[in-house]
Design an enzyme around this catalytic site. Structure first.
Site, PDB file in Angstrom:
ATOM      1  N   ALA A 123      -3.982  14.721   5.431  1.00 28.78           N
ATOM      2  CA  ALA A 123      -3.717  13.448   6.115  1.00 28.78           C
ATOM      3  C   ALA A 123      -2.655  12.674   5.353  1.00 28.78           C
ATOM      4  O   ALA A 123      -2.737  12.551   4.127  1.00 28.78           O
ATOM      5  CB  ALA A 123      -5.006  12.638   6.173  1.00 28.78           C
ATOM      6  N   HIS A 167       0.882  -1.195   0.000  1.00 27.91           N
ATOM      7  CA  HIS A 167       0.000   0.000   0.000  1.00 27.91           C
ATOM      8  C   HIS A 167       0.904   1.224   0.000  1.00 27.91           C
ATOM      9  O   HIS A 167       1.467   1.602   1.029  1.00 27.91           O
ATOM     10  CB  HIS A 167      -0.889   0.001   1.252  1.00 27.91           C
ATOM     11  CG  HIS A 167      -1.838   1.149   1.309  1.00 27.91           C
ATOM     12  ND1 HIS A 167      -3.164   0.994   1.613  1.00 27.91           N
ATOM     13  CD2 HIS A 167      -1.677   2.468   1.108  1.00 27.91           C
ATOM     14  CE1 HIS A 167      -3.767   2.172   1.594  1.00 27.91           C
ATOM     15  NE2 HIS A 167      -2.867   3.092   1.293  1.00 27.91           N
ATOM     16  N   HIS A 182       1.538   5.344  -1.690  1.00 21.81           N
ATOM     17  CA  HIS A 182       1.150   6.515  -2.490  1.00 21.81           C
ATOM     18  C   HIS A 182       2.408   7.092  -3.116  1.00 21.81           C
ATOM     19  O   HIS A 182       3.305   7.539  -2.403  1.00 21.81           O
ATOM     20  CB  HIS A 182       0.472   7.569  -1.612  1.00 21.81           C
ATOM     21  CG  HIS A 182      -0.793   7.070  -0.993  1.00 21.81           C
ATOM     22  ND1 HIS A 182      -2.012   7.182  -1.616  1.00 21.81           N
ATOM     23  CD2 HIS A 182      -1.022   6.411   0.166  1.00 21.81           C
ATOM     24  CE1 HIS A 182      -2.941   6.637  -0.852  1.00 21.81           C
ATOM     25  NE2 HIS A 182      -2.372   6.152   0.239  1.00 21.81           N
ATOM     26  N   ARG A 200       2.112   9.390  -5.820  1.00 19.86           N
ATOM     27  CA  ARG A 200       1.753  10.678  -6.464  1.00 19.86           C
ATOM     28  C   ARG A 200       2.196  10.668  -7.931  1.00 19.86           C
ATOM     29  O   ARG A 200       2.451   9.617  -8.505  1.00 19.86           O
ATOM     30  CB  ARG A 200       2.355  11.879  -5.717  1.00 19.86           C
ATOM     31  CG  ARG A 200       2.212  11.825  -4.195  1.00 19.86           C
ATOM     32  CD  ARG A 200       0.789  11.711  -3.725  1.00 19.86           C
ATOM     33  NE  ARG A 200       0.685  11.898  -2.275  1.00 19.86           N
ATOM     34  CZ  ARG A 200      -0.313  11.469  -1.536  1.00 19.86           C
ATOM     35  NH1 ARG A 200      -1.313  10.788  -2.069  1.00 19.86           N
ATOM     36  NH2 ARG A 200      -0.349  11.691  -0.252  1.00 19.86           N
ATOM     37  N   LYS A 226      -9.313  -0.387  -5.743  1.00 18.34           N
ATOM     38  CA  LYS A 226      -9.366   0.275  -4.440  1.00 18.34           C
ATOM     39  C   LYS A 226     -10.720   0.928  -4.224  1.00 18.34           C
ATOM     40  O   LYS A 226     -11.196   1.699  -5.069  1.00 18.34           O
ATOM     41  CB  LYS A 226      -8.267   1.339  -4.379  1.00 18.34           C
ATOM     42  CG  LYS A 226      -8.249   2.165  -3.104  1.00 18.34           C
ATOM     43  CD  LYS A 226      -7.704   1.400  -1.912  1.00 18.34           C
ATOM     44  CE  LYS A 226      -7.875   2.177  -0.618  1.00 18.34           C
ATOM     45  NZ  LYS A 226      -6.631   2.601  -0.019  1.00 18.34           N
ATOM     46  N   HIS A 266     -10.546   1.075   1.900  1.00 18.02           N
ATOM     47  CA  HIS A 266     -10.332   2.074   2.952  1.00 18.02           C
ATOM     48  C   HIS A 266     -11.532   1.944   3.881  1.00 18.02           C
ATOM     49  O   HIS A 266     -12.631   2.386   3.548  1.00 18.02           O
ATOM     50  CB  HIS A 266     -10.231   3.490   2.369  1.00 18.02           C
ATOM     51  CG  HIS A 266      -9.942   4.513   3.430  1.00 18.02           C
ATOM     52  ND1 HIS A 266      -8.734   5.146   3.550  1.00 18.02           N
ATOM     53  CD2 HIS A 266     -10.701   4.970   4.462  1.00 18.02           C
ATOM     54  CE1 HIS A 266      -8.761   5.959   4.606  1.00 18.02           C
ATOM     55  NE2 HIS A 266      -9.948   5.874   5.163  1.00 18.02           N
ATOM     56  N   HIS A 268      -4.656  -0.647   5.967  1.00 21.32           N
ATOM     57  CA  HIS A 268      -4.240   0.077   7.178  1.00 21.32           C
ATOM     58  C   HIS A 268      -5.209  -0.086   8.343  1.00 21.32           C
ATOM     59  O   HIS A 268      -5.829   0.873   8.786  1.00 21.32           O
ATOM     60  CB  HIS A 268      -3.993   1.557   6.884  1.00 21.32           C
ATOM     61  CG  HIS A 268      -4.967   2.213   5.930  1.00 21.32           C
ATOM     62  ND1 HIS A 268      -6.326   2.141   6.076  1.00 21.32           N
ATOM     63  CD2 HIS A 268      -4.774   2.953   4.824  1.00 21.32           C
ATOM     64  CE1 HIS A 268      -6.919   2.802   5.107  1.00 21.32           C
ATOM     65  NE2 HIS A 268      -5.990   3.301   4.324  1.00 21.32           N
ATOM     66  N   ASP A 313       1.521   2.593   3.573  1.00 22.65           N
ATOM     67  CA  ASP A 313       0.681   3.787   3.412  1.00 22.65           C
ATOM     68  C   ASP A 313       1.538   5.045   3.447  1.00 22.65           C
ATOM     69  O   ASP A 313       1.086   6.098   3.903  1.00 22.65           O
ATOM     70  CB  ASP A 313      -0.433   3.848   4.463  1.00 22.65           C
ATOM     71  CG  ASP A 313      -1.572   4.765   4.034  1.00 22.65           C
ATOM     72  OD1 ASP A 313      -1.603   5.169   2.855  1.00 22.65           O
ATOM     73  OD2 ASP A 313      -2.420   5.076   4.878  1.00 22.65           O
ATOM     74  N   LEU A 373      -5.092   9.168   7.952  1.00 23.97           N
ATOM     75  CA  LEU A 373      -6.387   8.491   8.035  1.00 23.97           C
ATOM     76  C   LEU A 373      -6.241   7.051   7.570  1.00 23.97           C
ATOM     77  O   LEU A 373      -5.601   6.827   6.549  1.00 23.97           O
ATOM     78  CB  LEU A 373      -7.415   9.224   7.159  1.00 23.97           C
ATOM     79  CG  LEU A 373      -7.834  10.597   7.705  1.00 23.97           C
ATOM     80  CD1 LEU A 373      -8.657  11.353   6.681  1.00 23.97           C
ATOM     81  CD2 LEU A 373      -8.613  10.452   9.017  1.00 23.97           C
TER      82      LEU A 373
END
Ligand code: DOR
Ligand code: ZN
Length: 346
Positions: free
Chosen positions: A264, A14, A16, A18, A100, A137, A175, A248, A220
């Protein structure tokens, strides 16, 4: 005392990354240690179709440092307009490894998410048929539900009914931050797994407010009480293959974090493995680290484990990692576990 641990090269289930300049800035920290990462699709605009995923994959591929064998594993962002056939084709071609689900409004860039899971039944049924995992999520978005209760309520009101309605659906609760999440996953069958982040194993909700408000600990789902953190740690070191690493790691520039309405996300990719070795050593479970970071994830996703390895060494000198990553658009703060780290990736 054990001062070395060698593991099959880990994967991050997991992440990110960007896009644009930020992608280029953050990607090397991950490619240095990880063989693969499941890349979250919550860009602006989000990665909703197979064509979007292919173009994002190519953008990541171009940003990978030369000679790195890193492989991005792509995901699609589920919307109420997602077409079952588009998802099935993207999965069958090997382009995507998961879809997702963001409940609309639950977190960063989730506005195009799903307002009611019954509106995406056709896609979820197709995914169950072809065995494609749904990454969730798991928080309700109802403002009346306290932010610290949103995960537990989501399990009861959304996730459990959904899994009963579509029993073949394979689900990863992303998460997980609560005892309720840990128990729900450990009590269920192999169709359900969970990722755990690095930071939720190291901070509880008090850290966010220790001596003042600490925006770099805001993410989050939000960190919960200490009893929940202890349950997450117990799950991580249990050896139960339902639990695996999803960092995450979610970079936001400092000016977006240190603001009257801060974003977050915790950026932990650079020191994640040092943090995890610290946690697993504290728990007397260094022998369980490889399962958590390198074996359980591939088993769930039906992928081969990595063949090369990395070694972590405990030294007497602390890790001299940079507190901030300087990017073209400004600094980005790296996760600070609040104490020195002595495990170095060598
Ligand atoms: O803290 C978070 N940051 N949680 C999420 O779910 C999204 C992420 C982000 O993209 O920044
Ligand atoms: Zn995330």
């Amino acid at each position: 005392m054990q001062t070395q641990v060698t593991l099959r090269r880990p994967d991050d289930w997991h992440l990110h990354l960007r896009d644009g300049e930020l992608l280029k800035a953050v990607l090397p920290a991950t490619t240095q240690h990880f063989a693969r990462a499941l890349v979250m699709p919550n860009l602006v605009p989000p990665v909703v179709t197979a064509a979007d995923a292919e173009s994002y994959r190519q953008q990541i591929q171009r940003a990978i440092p030369p000679a790195s064998p890193f492989e991005p594993l792509m995901t699609l962002y589920l919307t109420e307009a997602t077409q079952p056939d588009d998802v099935a084709e993207a999965a069958q071609s090997g382009l995507i490894k998961a879809v997702k689900l963001y409940p609309a409004g639950a977190t960063t860039n989730s506005d195009s998410g799903v307002t009611d899971v019954t509106r995406v039944t056709a896609v979820l049924e197709k995914m169950a048929e072809i065995g494609l995992p749904l990454c969730v999520h798991g928080e309700v978005t109802d403002a009346d539900i306290d932010i610290f209760d949103r995960e537990a309520v989501f399990i009861e009101k959304v996730l459990d009914p959904l899994r009963r309605r579509i029993p073949g659906l394979r689900v990863v609760m992303e998460h997980v931050t609560t005892i309720e999440g840990v128990n729900y996953v450990s009590e269920n069958d192999q169709s359900l797994a969970a990722t755990l982040t690095t930071h939720h194993l190291m901070i509880n909700r008090n850290h966010i407010f220790a001596g003042g408000i600490r925006p770099h600990y805001y993410c989050l789902p939000i960190a919960k009480r200490e009893q929940h953190r202890l349950a997450l740690r117990a799950a991580a070191v249990s050896g139960d293959s339902s639990f695996f690493l999803g960092t995450d790691s979610a970079p936001h520039l400092d000016d977006a974090k240190e603001s009257a309405c801060g974003c977050a996300g915790v950026y932990n990719a650079p020191n994640t493995l040092s943090c995890l070795a610290h946690v697993f050593e504290e728990e007397g479970a260094l022998d369980k680290l490889e399962g958590f970071v390198s074996l359980h994830g591939p088993a769930f996703y039906g992928l081969p484990v990595n063949t090369d390895s990395i070694t972590l060494e405990k030294r007497s000198t602390p890790l001299a990692a940079d507190e901030k990553l300087q990017t073209a658009s400004g600094p980005l703060t790296v996760f600070d576990p609040g104490h020195a780290l002595y495990w170095h990736v060598v």
